[in-house]
Structures are given as C-alpha cells and as structure tokens.
Design an enzyme around this catalytic site. Sequence first.
Site, PDB file in Angstrom:
ATOM      1  N   ARG A 236      10.519  15.119  48.973  1.00  0.00           N
ATOM      2  CA  ARG A 236       9.566  14.375  47.841  1.00  0.00           C
ATOM      3  C   ARG A 236      10.613  12.956  47.158  1.00  0.00           C
ATOM      4  O   ARG A 236      11.769  13.155  46.962  1.00  0.00           O
ATOM      5  CB  ARG A 236       9.312  15.082  46.583  1.00  0.00           C
ATOM      6  CG  ARG A 236       8.174  16.437  46.565  1.00  0.00           C
ATOM      7  CD  ARG A 236       7.099  15.552  46.792  1.00  0.00           C
ATOM      8  NE  ARG A 236       5.754  16.610  46.842  1.00  0.00           N
ATOM      9  CZ  ARG A 236       5.057  16.838  47.966  1.00  0.00           C
ATOM     10  NH1 ARG A 236       5.885  16.348  49.162  1.00  0.00           N
ATOM     11  NH2 ARG A 236       4.337  17.719  48.129  1.00  0.00           N
ATOM     12  N   GLU A 265       4.441   6.983  45.172  1.00  0.00           N
ATOM     13  CA  GLU A 265       3.512   6.788  46.469  1.00  0.00           C
ATOM     14  C   GLU A 265       1.998   6.956  45.752  1.00  0.00           C
ATOM     15  O   GLU A 265       1.653   7.780  44.914  1.00  0.00           O
ATOM     16  CB  GLU A 265       3.618   7.750  47.666  1.00  0.00           C
ATOM     17  CG  GLU A 265       3.622   9.269  47.408  1.00  0.00           C
ATOM     18  CD  GLU A 265       3.907  10.197  48.332  1.00  0.00           C
ATOM     19  OE1 GLU A 265       5.234   9.933  48.969  1.00  0.00           O
ATOM     20  OE2 GLU A 265       3.014  10.736  49.038  1.00  0.00           O
ATOM     21  N   HIS A 283       3.802   9.648  54.524  1.00  0.00           N
ATOM     22  CA  HIS A 283       3.788  10.919  54.059  1.00  0.00           C
ATOM     23  C   HIS A 283       2.819  11.579  55.247  1.00  0.00           C
ATOM     24  O   HIS A 283       1.858  12.169  54.787  1.00  0.00           O
ATOM     25  CB  HIS A 283       3.079  11.005  53.082  1.00  0.00           C
ATOM     26  CG  HIS A 283       3.335  12.230  52.148  1.00  0.00           C
ATOM     27  ND1 HIS A 283       3.492  12.544  50.953  1.00  0.00           N
ATOM     28  CD2 HIS A 283       3.525  13.641  52.741  1.00  0.00           C
ATOM     29  CE1 HIS A 283       3.837  13.838  50.542  1.00  0.00           C
ATOM     30  NE2 HIS A 283       3.809  14.742  51.567  1.00  0.00           N
TER      31      HIS A 283
HETATM   32  C1  8YV Z   1       4.433  16.913  53.814  1.00  0.00           C
HETATM   33  C2  8YV Z   1       4.084  18.244  51.845  1.00  0.00           C
HETATM   34  O1  8YV Z   1       3.654  16.136  54.742  1.00  0.00           O
HETATM   35  O2  8YV Z   1       2.613  19.937  51.850  1.00  0.00           O
HETATM   36  C3  8YV Z   1       3.463  19.258  51.426  1.00  0.00           C
HETATM   37  O3  8YV Z   1       3.806  19.454  49.987  1.00  0.00           O
HETATM   38  O4  8YV Z   1       4.306  17.184  51.329  1.00  0.00           O
HETATM   39  C4  8YV Z   1       4.150  18.090  53.219  1.00  0.00           C
HETATM   40  O5  8YV Z   1       3.038  18.626  54.067  1.00  0.00           O
HETATM   41  C5  8YV Z   1       5.922  16.781  54.006  1.00  0.00           C
HETATM   42  O6  8YV Z   1       6.845  17.468  53.129  1.00  0.00           O
HETATM   43  C6  8YV Z   1       6.409  15.213  53.963  1.00  0.00           C
HETATM   44  O7  8YV Z   1       6.830  14.880  55.187  1.00  0.00           O
END
Ligand code: 8YV
Length: 312
Positions: A236, A265, A283
């Site tokens: 994050r 973001e 992301h």
């Molecule tokens: C991300 C995510 O894609 O599910 C989540 O909370 O953010 C993951 O799917 C990943 O952590 C970011 O690359």
Amino acid sequence: MSPRILSTSPLVGQALGELGEAFPDLLIAPFRSPAWQSALPLAEALVVLLSEPITETDLAAAGRLRVIGTYSVGINHLPLQACADRGIPIVNTPDVLTEATADLSLALLLAVTRRLSEGEALVRSGTWPGWAPDQLLGMGLAGRTCGILGAGAIGRAFARRVWSLGMKPLFWDREGRGGHVEFGPGTAERAPLNSLLRRSSILSLHCPLTAATRHLLDRDALLELPTGAVILNTARGGILDENAALALLESGHLGGVGLDVYAGEPAVDPRWITAPRTVLLPHLGSATVETREAMSRLLCVGLAQEFGRTGR
Ligand code: 8YV
C-alpha cells in the site's frame, strides 16, 4: 427496490451474478452514485473495491448492514473499529491472489534492476544505436539480500521467487520477533527492522497498511538502506513516505523504485513521472483473469455464508 446486496461492480466472472440469483435483491450501482447512496440504508451486504473507502458515516446510514465484502485482501479502506463495534464482519479475498501479487513483485524487481522501461523506450524511439558493452547496465541479483517487510502469504511467496534467483530473503514483520520464517523451499531469518534495512540491497513491501505501518519507511528508515538499494511496493502506498523516497532517489541514495501502489492513487505524485530509475504500474498486483475470478468466487461464498450464518 430493496437490495440485500449492494455492489459497486459486477466484479470479474459469474460469481456475483450467481449470488444475485440466490439472493435476488442485488443492486449494482457505481460507488457514491445517487442510486448507491439511496440504496445504502436498505443494504444488508455491501460489496466494494479497494479504491472505495467506506466511512463511519456510511456505516451509520446503513442501518440494516450485516456484512461488508471487499474485492481485495487489503481492508485499510474500511472503518474497522466501527465494524467491530457493530459486529459487522468483513469478507475479503486472501490467499487466492498470493501468487499473482508475488509474480508482479518479481516483474517489478526485474524491470527496475534490469532497466526494462528504459530499454523498451530506446527500441521504440527508433534511435537504438545497437549493442554496446556499457549500454543500460543494471544490477545483478544473485547473492544479494532481499529484505521482505511482511511474513504473510505474499511475502513468503515473494521469498520463494527471489530464492530461486539466488538471493537471500530476510524478513521483518509487525511482531518484530527474531527467529525464522519458513517459505517453502527454505527458511529465512526474521530480523529487527533496522538490521534488515542495513543488509538489504532490495527491499520489498508485503505488509498491510495500518496505523503502525503508515510511513514505516520514512526518511530515517530509508537512510539505513545501503547506497543503491532498490525499493518495491506492491502493498500500500502509505507505508512508504513517497516524499522521502523521491528525495533519496534524486540524491542517488536509492538505486531504483518500483511501484504498483501510491499514497493517493489513482493520483500519482507528478515527480514520479519524471523520476529516474523508476517503474510505475497501475495497481496490477492481482490482475490476472484466474485470480480476479477466484477473488469473485471467494468473496461471494463468504457473503453467502454470512447470510446463512445470520439466518437471512
Ligand atoms: C494488489 C491488493 O493488487 O487485494 C488487494 O488488497 O491490493 C492486491 O490485489 C497488490 O497488493 C498490489 O500489487
């Protein structure tokens, strides 16, 4: 209409549609649209995306709410304390996205250290002069220590990947304990944060964003890294102090940064756009067809179980 399930998205695959057949009062409406807002007081289940923060005010307006489902493993966008106070369970999507997210971290690792964006831009520019002994030299990985923040499923899956490249994984997690972490083909040391930072040529983030991890990587922490270290963030945005990282990238203390997540973001600090030695992704961690379908199924099974559990 009286939606029992209010979702901001149809998700990927058939699972939400099938849940809608079992529980016919399913409404799909964009987050914070008038339709979503007026359905909120009637909703028994909310389904949201990781980009859709639910507030305590929303919770107060959702008087019939029984469960919140989020199409993510991360739950930092939800009012956790207020949910706990009201006994509202949260259904998220752990495990099914572990391998895809670790794959993307590996892609970022190779892209930053082998300068893939610069190389691709050179070829696409039509100005590639041809092979040269010192052209776009990157960082070799075998034998280096890879610091991994977070010893959960994704951190351990990333450790397996870097281990296969001949790197030495080294873990830190929120408990900050010593000891060891099993990651499948091997075992790695778990070190205190400062010790890990001093030893890591590569630092990869895999811990959740909480009050304790917000700006865990501030200027002081980043300065502990050896000169030329590379940071990868697929966790994050708020865990990394982006101002400090930008300044230390500019000064040359950091050798490169690979980001899949950003503090604000989808807004991206414009300084990243022109920053040297960076790879920036939107992301994409869990973005495979198989993973997104599995996330939909897991989420919908969890919601159906909650409805079953509460007798509705
Ligand atoms: C991300 C995510 O894609 O599910 C989540 O909370 O953010 C993951 O799917 C990943 O952590 C970011 O690359």
